[in-house]
Design an enzyme around this catalytic site. Structure first.
Site: not given
Length: 373
Positions: A55, A64, A146, A148, A211, A326, A341
């Protein structure tokens, strides 16, 4: 589509090396690429189709790249999904193994991560993915790591309750009103990611990503209006340029994130807008033209963007979409802060809305509800 003549790890590391060189990151860039190799060592000799669809990028690529387009000291970032060949992406074992590596080798702080891991990295995750990790670096600065966490691991209707539980475990339920205030349309403004800066710095951030399903640009601007610097007219104008004049995020939802601690202090910009780029254009050349319009007043940012894009794209930009994921936008003191991105595009060109790994899981209208109501 990338030729499968090398491993995913090696191909992406080479791209990071070239991009770090383009940005003149020097020794910091070398250390950054070494960190990427360490974090992806578990991929081994896997080639793109050996790993489950990710994803991280819409075409299913597990990496990414992101580049800050403002400022004199450019930042380079990557995100990756811990994956194992032959094992579903939702399996948490690879995700659990990354944090000890970062703590032991790089001194990353695991305090908040440890408070959440057993709850947010379950063995029986409902959603297709459980976590991503990333790093960011500037020349002469230490690497910042980091993590997520996906908030649908207990099911699509459990996101708010799971998020509240996460804040409870971190002792930060006093920040819950920030989450509540960010939801303007119950069932359509949906939290889907929780991120942690893996640092013991007092400024380490806890961020929630939302979202905004079927929102128009006015509704997105209304959400962001609550944060200093987000003038609705500027938000609307930016969205319309990047969406080719469209007024509604009909196919792919806009994304916003809010840094919970910063939302209470206002010492730093608390919110960020992310406009998806692969669903509202015919091809990446069209996206590039829109980025040029947005950056026209800042030639150094335009040069940085073009230089990085040229090093990452491995096909003609008019062949389809999928290189641009993005573009993010934040207000700044003298100019907006933007970050682009980009995808290594290791699978097919022109990925579908929501990405290939999510298109069936999120094919219907998300209706997550919970404590905000």
């Amino acid at each position: 589509m990338t030729e499968e003549l090398t491993t995913v790890r090696d191909a992406c590391a080479r791209t990071l090396e070239n991009t770090a060189r383009t940005l003149h990151l020097g020794a910091s860039g070398t250390e950054f690429v070494a960190a990427f190799r360490a974090m992806t060592d578990h991929w081994g000799a896997a080639r793109p189709h050996d790993l489950p669809l990710s994803d991280v990028s819409p075409d299913g690529s597990p990496v990414e790249y992101a580049v800050d387009l403002g400022g004199l000291a450019p930042a380079l970032q990557f995100a990756m999904e811990p994956l194992t060949a032959g094992v579903p992406a939702r399996d948490p074992l690879a995700a659990r193994a990354i944090m000890p590596l970062l703590a032991g080798r790089y001194g990353a702080d695991a305090t908040r991560w440890s408070a959440l891991a057993d709850r947010l990295l379950p063995d029986d995750a409902h959603g297709p993915h459980v976590s991503m990790y990333g790093a960011e670096v500037r020349a002469g600065a230490p690497i910042r790591f980091k993590a997520w966490f996906y908030l649908n691991v207990t099911g699509p209707d459990g996101a708010f309750n799971l998020l509240y539980s996460a804040l409870e475990r971190m002792g930060t339920t006093h920040l819950w009103p920030v989450v509540q205030a960010h939801v303007h349309r119950a069932g359509e403004d949906v939290p889907f990611l929780l991120s942690l800066d893996l640092s013991d710095d007092p400024a380490a951030r806890v961020k929630v990503y939302f979202r905004h399903f079927a929102a128009d640009v006015e509704e997105v601007a209304a959400v962001l209006k609550a944060y200093p610097g987000f003038e609705p007219g500027e938000v609307r104008a930016f969205c319309k340029v990047m969406m080719g004049g469209r007024r509604r995020f009909s196919d792919q939802p806009a994304v916003t994130c809010v840094s919970l601690l910063d939302a209470q202090t206002f010492d730093r910009t608390a919110a960020t807008l992310y406009v998806p780029l692969w669903t509202y254009a015919e091809h990446d050349g069209e996206v590039r033209q829109r980025v040029h319009r947005t950056l026209a007043a800042w030639p150094e940012a335009l040069y940085r963007y073009d230089s990085v894009l040229a090093g990452i794209a491995h096909r003609g930009l008019d062949a389809g979409t999928g290189i641009h994921n993005y573009i993010s936008w934040q207000p700044g003191r003298t100019r907006p802060r933007m970050k682009v991105y980009l995808s290594p595009e290791m699978h097919d060109v022109t990925p579908p809305p929501l990405g290939v790994s999510q298109q069936h899981h999120l094919s219907g209208q998300t209706t997550a509800r919970g404590r905000t109501e």
